[in-house]
Design a protein around this motif. Structure first.
Motif, PDB file in Angstrom:
ATOM      1  N   CYS A  71       0.942  -1.129  -0.040  1.00 52.86           N
ATOM      2  CA  CYS A  71       0.142  -0.015   0.073  1.00 52.86           C
ATOM      3  C   CYS A  71       0.893   1.244   0.031  1.00 52.86           C
ATOM      4  O   CYS A  71       2.039   1.303   0.473  1.00 52.86           O
ATOM      5  CB  CYS A  71      -0.755  -0.168   1.044  1.00 52.86           C
ATOM      6  SG  CYS A  71      -1.965  -1.538   1.375  1.00 52.86           S
ATOM      7  N   ALA A  72       0.320   2.328  -0.613  1.00 49.61           N
ATOM      8  CA  ALA A  72       0.954   3.706  -0.549  1.00 49.61           C
ATOM      9  C   ALA A  72       1.132   4.377   0.923  1.00 49.61           C
ATOM     10  O   ALA A  72       2.096   4.584   1.389  1.00 49.61           O
ATOM     11  CB  ALA A  72       0.352   4.675  -1.591  1.00 49.61           C
ATOM     12  N   SER A  73      -0.005   4.275   1.547  1.00 43.38           N
ATOM     13  CA  SER A  73      -0.083   4.707   2.840  1.00 43.38           C
ATOM     14  C   SER A  73      -1.510   4.206   3.503  1.00 43.38           C
ATOM     15  O   SER A  73      -2.339   4.467   3.266  1.00 43.38           O
ATOM     16  CB  SER A  73      -0.160   6.218   2.999  1.00 43.38           C
ATOM     17  OG  SER A  73      -0.433   6.676   4.408  1.00 43.38           O
ATOM     18  N   LEU A  74      -1.241   3.372   4.533  1.00 43.47           N
ATOM     19  CA  LEU A  74      -2.453   2.687   5.413  1.00 43.47           C
ATOM     20  C   LEU A  74      -3.197   3.789   6.393  1.00 43.47           C
ATOM     21  O   LEU A  74      -4.185   3.493   7.047  1.00 43.47           O
ATOM     22  CB  LEU A  74      -1.998   1.548   6.341  1.00 43.47           C
ATOM     23  CG  LEU A  74      -2.054   0.051   5.078  1.00 43.47           C
ATOM     24  CD1 LEU A  74      -1.533  -1.115   6.121  1.00 43.47           C
ATOM     25  CD2 LEU A  74      -3.209  -0.074   4.532  1.00 43.47           C
ATOM     26  N   GLU A  75      -2.754   5.087   6.357  1.00 35.14           N
ATOM     27  CA  GLU A  75      -3.245   6.056   7.009  1.00 35.14           C
ATOM     28  C   GLU A  75      -4.421   6.411   6.268  1.00 35.14           C
ATOM     29  O   GLU A  75      -5.310   7.039   6.762  1.00 35.14           O
ATOM     30  CB  GLU A  75      -2.390   7.141   7.326  1.00 35.14           C
ATOM     31  CG  GLU A  75      -1.696   6.995   8.492  1.00 35.14           C
ATOM     32  CD  GLU A  75      -0.711   8.183   8.829  1.00 35.14           C
ATOM     33  OE1 GLU A  75      -0.368   8.979   8.195  1.00 35.14           O
ATOM     34  OE2 GLU A  75      -0.257   8.175   9.855  1.00 35.14           O
ATOM     35  N   ASP A  76      -4.513   6.260   4.940  1.00 35.56           N
ATOM     36  CA  ASP A  76      -5.762   6.586   4.041  1.00 35.56           C
ATOM     37  C   ASP A  76      -6.766   5.468   4.312  1.00 35.56           C
ATOM     38  O   ASP A  76      -6.755   4.145   4.047  1.00 35.56           O
ATOM     39  CB  ASP A  76      -5.189   6.321   2.401  1.00 35.56           C
ATOM     40  CG  ASP A  76      -6.369   6.590   1.473  1.00 35.56           C
ATOM     41  OD1 ASP A  76      -7.348   6.697   2.005  1.00 35.56           O
ATOM     42  OD2 ASP A  76      -5.829   6.521   0.276  1.00 35.56           O
ATOM     43  N   LEU A  77      -7.936   5.898   4.962  1.00 27.59           N
ATOM     44  CA  LEU A  77      -9.039   4.740   5.111  1.00 27.59           C
ATOM     45  C   LEU A  77      -9.571   4.038   3.826  1.00 27.59           C
ATOM     46  O   LEU A  77      -9.872   2.813   4.215  1.00 27.59           O
ATOM     47  CB  LEU A  77     -10.126   5.713   5.475  1.00 27.59           C
ATOM     48  CG  LEU A  77      -9.926   6.674   7.069  1.00 27.59           C
ATOM     49  CD1 LEU A  77     -11.025   7.378   7.218  1.00 27.59           C
ATOM     50  CD2 LEU A  77      -9.356   5.568   8.098  1.00 27.59           C
ATOM     51  N   TRP A  78      -9.460   4.632   2.731  1.00 25.09           N
ATOM     52  CA  TRP A  78      -9.660   3.907   1.664  1.00 25.09           C
ATOM     53  C   TRP A  78      -8.791   2.635   1.356  1.00 25.09           C
ATOM     54  O   TRP A  78      -9.125   1.573   1.308  1.00 25.09           O
ATOM     55  CB  TRP A  78      -9.821   4.804   0.348  1.00 25.09           C
ATOM     56  CG  TRP A  78     -10.714   3.833  -0.871  1.00 25.09           C
ATOM     57  CD1 TRP A  78     -12.024   3.905  -0.902  1.00 25.09           C
ATOM     58  CD2 TRP A  78      -9.927   3.274  -1.696  1.00 25.09           C
ATOM     59  NE1 TRP A  78     -12.379   3.383  -1.948  1.00 25.09           N
ATOM     60  CE2 TRP A  78     -11.182   2.813  -2.800  1.00 25.09           C
ATOM     61  CE3 TRP A  78      -8.624   2.728  -2.090  1.00 25.09           C
ATOM     62  CZ2 TRP A  78     -10.805   2.004  -3.831  1.00 25.09           C
ATOM     63  CZ3 TRP A  78      -8.565   2.014  -3.377  1.00 25.09           C
ATOM     64  CH2 TRP A  78      -9.768   1.452  -4.181  1.00 25.09           C
ATOM     65  N   GLN A  79      -7.707   2.827   1.572  1.00 22.76           N
ATOM     66  CA  GLN A  79      -6.540   1.892   1.395  1.00 22.76           C
ATOM     67  C   GLN A  79      -6.477   1.075   2.322  1.00 22.76           C
ATOM     68  O   GLN A  79      -6.178  -0.231   2.053  1.00 22.76           O
ATOM     69  CB  GLN A  79      -5.040   2.352   1.274  1.00 22.76           C
ATOM     70  CG  GLN A  79      -4.911   3.341  -0.066  1.00 22.76           C
ATOM     71  CD  GLN A  79      -3.359   3.859   0.069  1.00 22.76           C
ATOM     72  OE1 GLN A  79      -2.531   2.862   0.206  1.00 22.76           O
ATOM     73  NE2 GLN A  79      -3.176   4.881  -0.465  1.00 22.76           N
ATOM     74  N   GLN A  80      -6.996   1.319   3.716  1.00 27.49           N
ATOM     75  CA  GLN A  80      -7.356   0.298   4.596  1.00 27.49           C
ATOM     76  C   GLN A  80      -8.321  -0.831   4.234  1.00 27.49           C
ATOM     77  O   GLN A  80      -8.163  -1.993   4.321  1.00 27.49           O
ATOM     78  CB  GLN A  80      -7.799   0.922   5.911  1.00 27.49           C
ATOM     79  CG  GLN A  80      -6.660   1.480   6.889  1.00 27.49           C
ATOM     80  CD  GLN A  80      -7.185   2.312   8.020  1.00 27.49           C
ATOM     81  OE1 GLN A  80      -7.998   1.934   8.594  1.00 27.49           O
ATOM     82  NE2 GLN A  80      -6.319   3.543   8.381  1.00 27.49           N
ATOM     83  N   ARG A  81      -9.541  -0.048   3.604  1.00 22.56           N
ATOM     84  CA  ARG A  81     -10.646  -1.017   3.175  1.00 22.56           C
ATOM     85  C   ARG A  81     -10.196  -2.068   2.254  1.00 22.56           C
ATOM     86  O   ARG A  81     -10.518  -3.192   2.213  1.00 22.56           O
ATOM     87  CB  ARG A  81     -11.951  -0.167   2.756  1.00 22.56           C
ATOM     88  CG  ARG A  81     -12.423   0.750   3.894  1.00 22.56           C
ATOM     89  CD  ARG A  81     -13.410   1.654   3.631  1.00 22.56           C
ATOM     90  NE  ARG A  81     -14.511   1.021   2.589  1.00 22.56           N
ATOM     91  CZ  ARG A  81     -15.174   1.868   1.766  1.00 22.56           C
ATOM     92  NH1 ARG A  81     -15.034   2.920   1.644  1.00 22.56           N
ATOM     93  NH2 ARG A  81     -16.253   1.116   1.158  1.00 22.56           N
ATOM     94  N   LEU A  82      -9.422  -1.339   1.400  1.00 25.90           N
ATOM     95  CA  LEU A  82      -8.993  -2.344   0.130  1.00 25.90           C
ATOM     96  C   LEU A  82      -7.867  -3.085   0.456  1.00 25.90           C
ATOM     97  O   LEU A  82      -8.328  -4.514   0.053  1.00 25.90           O
ATOM     98  CB  LEU A  82      -8.109  -1.262  -1.094  1.00 25.90           C
ATOM     99  CG  LEU A  82      -7.664  -1.905  -2.132  1.00 25.90           C
ATOM    100  CD1 LEU A  82      -8.841  -2.673  -3.139  1.00 25.90           C
ATOM    101  CD2 LEU A  82      -7.008  -1.033  -3.179  1.00 25.90           C
ATOM    102  N   ALA A  83      -7.002  -3.098   1.263  1.00 24.02           N
ATOM    103  CA  ALA A  83      -6.154  -4.180   1.892  1.00 24.02           C
ATOM    104  C   ALA A  83      -6.893  -4.905   2.725  1.00 24.02           C
ATOM    105  O   ALA A  83      -6.446  -6.324   2.316  1.00 24.02           O
ATOM    106  CB  ALA A  83      -4.974  -3.377   2.398  1.00 24.02           C
TER     107      ALA A  83
END
Length: 335
Positions: A71-83
């Motif tokens: 991931c680019a940054s797991l502080e991004d809530l959308w990336q958290q959901r995607l991951a």
């Protein structure tokens, strides 16, 4: 079993069941054999305390069973959901996912990608921090790479699931322009000014065509950091009357800073998010934002991972198109 006891092997299970070692190996992996034979082998393995050696299996098959999700940054809530969704969907008896955070650092992300290569990851799924980084060429030569969001122009990725930022950013800026705004800021996840992401280039080009004065502002995803950036931006002169935040998590910081400064959304400031977080509906007013079809995206990525690992073939790029969700955070600028 004591620490000095011999570890049971396939040969022991073969002797226990009267089958060949090859038949035992296939049965343990559910590849060949009748249901009764597979069950007999599994029962013998459990009775003997057999555990597969993942290193030996990887050496024998050439596959580790592991897929890196970078991931680019797991502080991004959308990336958290995607991951999280990718981790669930990639979980299988012979496969697991390593979820790794690059913390917004493009150089660190390439180092982590090389680490995954060195540890024999079967494939690397990446949300790139800097898609144009030359290092992706080398990584893609060593392991199948599936890019999400932005293409990797310098690398031959096995597959790319690209976000239609041309459509999303154009729609957002046109919405602000149609409402009467002329001074707009775009909050972007880039941490370094020398890295220009495709969405930023699109914003500058589209703004020029719409006669908008646009500023690209690097912004972190975490609430304190986004609030600090928004506070400084909204205290500047001239203050933008409209903001496009390229992540809802950044828009949350704009709400917080606006409240501190006594500014009202949308009466004093119009605001658009970009990834339709569930929390965005609970804000006052609810945040207008863009919906990206997460479930379909995850299914597409998992299918591409499976294809890359099993067939090593390149799969044609697909593009994910967002939908604008109007919720009341955009209005005409103050007079």
């Amino acid at each position: 079993m004591s620490g000095n006891a011999r570890r049971p092997t396939l040969k022991d299970i073969a002797a226990e069941t009267g089958l060949s070692m090859a038949a035992v190996s296939y049965a343990l992996r559910g590849l060949h054999g009748t249901p009764e034979t597979i069950q007999r082998v599994q029962d013998a393995a459990e009775r003997l305390g057999y555990q597969a050696d993942p290193v030996a299996r990887a050496l024998a098959s050439g596959k580790s069973g592991s897929v890196g999700v970078l991931c680019a940054s797991l502080e991004d809530l959308w990336q958290q959901r995607l991951a999280a969704a990718l981790g669930r969907e990639l979980l299988a008896p012979d496969r697991n996912a390593w979820i790794i955070d690059s913390a917004g650092d493009a150089d660190r992300q390439l180092e982590l990608a090389q680490h995954l290569v060195d540890h024999r990851a079967d494939a690397i799924v990446v949300i790139p921090v800097n898609p144009a980084a030359k290092g992706w060429t080398k990584i893609a030569q060593q392991a199948p790479v599936i890019a999400i969001g932005d293409a990797l122009p310098g690398a031959k990725a096995k597959s790319e699931v690209i976000f239609d930022n041309e459509s999303g950013v154009s729609t957002a800026l046109r919405r602000l322009a149609d409402a009467g705004h002329r001074t707009v800021a775009v909050l972007s996840p880039s941490h370094r000014f020398e890295i220009q992401r495709p969405a930023e280039e699109i914003a500058q080009r589209v703004a020029s065509g719409l006669k908008l004065k646009v500023r690209i502002i690097p912004c972190p995803h975490d609430l304190p950091g986004a609030t600090e950036v928004a506070r400084e931006l909204l205290s500047s002169t001239p203050r933008p009357t409209g903001i496009l935040a390229l992540a809802d998590s950044m828009a949350f910081g704009v709400y917080a800073a606006s409240r501190e400064l006594g500014l009202r959304v949308p009466e004093d400031l119009s605001l658009l998010g970009y990834d339709d977080q569930p929390l965005s509906q609970l804000l006052t007013p609810p945040l207008s934002t863009f919906h990206w079809p997460l479930d379909e995206l995850v299914a597409d990525v998992v299918a591409r991972v499976t294809s890359a690992v099993d067939t090593n073939r390149r799969v044609r790029r697909t593009t994910v198109v967002p939908t604008l969700i109007e919720r009341g955070s955009v209005a005409a600028p103050p007079t």
